[in-house]
Design a protein around this motif. Sequence first.
Motif, short mmCIF file in Angstrom:
data_model
loop_
_atom_site.label_atom_id
_atom_site.label_comp_id
_atom_site.label_asym_id
_atom_site.label_seq_id
_atom_site.Cartn_x
_atom_site.Cartn_y
_atom_site.Cartn_z
N GLY A 137 0.83 -1.19 0.00
CA GLY A 137 0.00 0.00 0.00
C GLY A 137 0.87 1.25 0.00
O GLY A 137 2.09 1.18 0.15
N PRO A 138 0.27 2.42 -0.13
CA PRO A 138 1.03 3.67 -0.20
C PRO A 138 1.34 4.30 1.15
O PRO A 138 2.13 5.24 1.24
N TRP A 139 0.75 3.79 2.22
CA TRP A 139 0.69 4.54 3.47
C TRP A 139 2.03 4.66 4.20
O TRP A 139 2.30 5.70 4.80
N ASP A 140 2.85 3.62 4.19
CA ASP A 140 4.04 3.60 5.04
C ASP A 140 4.97 4.78 4.78
O ASP A 140 5.45 5.43 5.72
N ILE A 141 5.25 5.05 3.50
CA ILE A 141 6.14 6.16 3.18
C ILE A 141 5.35 7.43 2.89
O ILE A 141 5.66 8.50 3.43
N ARG A 142 4.32 7.33 2.05
CA ARG A 142 3.54 8.51 1.66
C ARG A 142 2.94 9.23 2.87
O ARG A 142 2.86 10.46 2.90
N ASP A 143 2.51 8.46 3.89
CA ASP A 143 1.86 9.04 5.06
C ASP A 143 2.77 9.00 6.30
O ASP A 143 3.16 10.04 6.83
N PHE A 144 3.09 7.78 6.77
CA PHE A 144 3.77 7.64 8.06
C PHE A 144 5.15 8.28 8.09
O PHE A 144 5.51 8.97 9.05
N VAL A 145 5.97 8.05 7.06
CA VAL A 145 7.32 8.61 7.07
C VAL A 145 7.28 10.13 6.91
O VAL A 145 8.02 10.85 7.59
N VAL A 146 6.41 10.62 6.05
CA VAL A 146 6.28 12.07 5.88
C VAL A 146 5.84 12.73 7.18
O VAL A 146 6.40 13.75 7.61
N LYS A 147 4.86 12.14 7.85
CA LYS A 147 4.40 12.67 9.14
C LYS A 147 5.52 12.64 10.17
O LYS A 147 5.73 13.60 10.91
N GLN A 148 6.26 11.51 10.22
CA GLN A 148 7.29 11.36 11.23
C GLN A 148 8.41 12.38 11.04
O GLN A 148 8.94 12.93 12.01
N CYS A 149 8.79 12.63 9.79
CA CYS A 149 9.84 13.63 9.54
C CYS A 149 9.39 15.01 10.00
O CYS A 149 10.18 15.77 10.58
N PHE A 150 8.11 15.34 9.78
CA PHE A 150 7.59 16.63 10.25
C PHE A 150 7.65 16.70 11.76
O PHE A 150 8.12 17.70 12.33
N MET A 151 7.18 15.66 12.44
CA MET A 151 7.15 15.67 13.90
C MET A 151 8.55 15.66 14.50
O MET A 151 8.76 16.18 15.59
N SER A 152 9.50 15.07 13.78
CA SER A 152 10.89 15.02 14.26
C SER A 152 11.68 16.25 13.85
O SER A 152 12.89 16.32 14.11
#
Length: 278
Positions: A137-152
């Motif tokens: 699926g698209p979620w792991d990088i498209r969503d989770f990694v993008v979000k995590q980089c922002f939060m970090s």
Amino acid sequence: MPKAVTKQPYDAFLVLDVEATCIEGGTCFEYPNEIIANTDCRQEWPVCLLRWKNKNSKGEADTLEIVDEFRSFVRPTWRPQLSDFCKRLTGITQGQVNSAPTFPQVMKTFEEFMIRNGLIDAETGRRLVRFCWCCDGPWDIRDFVVKQCFMSKMQMPAWIQGEMLNVRRVVSEGCTSTMRRQTPQNGRRNAVRRLLCDAGAFPLPKRISLTISQQLQVLDLPPFEGRQHSGIDDTRNITRIVIEIARRGMVLRPNTAINPNRRWPWMGKLGRMREEYY
């Protein structure tokens, strides 16, 4: 007559499946998910590195093999206390994430893994070979990694930007195409129909979405090995799927764009979350 071997444009593949913080309800993909760790002390930035075993001078190949694995804990920092729902879903304990390194620390260690395997240059971070990220699926990088980089509060590494291969999309679209092309008497079509019927997927949609277990089944592979929603076990099973579709002559190339600047309503400035949303 020997079967034709497909020309493959990429030399290596990084299969990733992360687990992330979540809450119970229907807003999982809108939530400020943080990448975390899973059960049994297995780490949750889990990656399997694949390379071609038989690629010739023309770029033709059909046999992939696992040449290395990377696993690391990731500690959430915005909401370090896991929800009960998250712990039930993933099997992750609070103690496992409390002692884990932060996401930027894990990315630094993983970058060393990439350098050691000759994927990127140690000085510039430039790609040395053509490699492709693969996920269910698209979620792991498209969503989770993008979000995590922002939060970090960190820039998304260049070596994970660009495009990725959505394995679920490849297998699901292949099944849909096969079902519409073949006759009702065909055994494979009936098997897939039964599978989708059991999953409550009828009437047949234009595009189906198969879970990892369903993908294994329609590809005639052995059942899921390990614990579902365990990042490393999910990653290893997705890897089995990638190896199989390559063996069947599928050209492996990206089909999903990644936008490192994507934003969600809960995002404030400088990596800050707008608490009023949650």
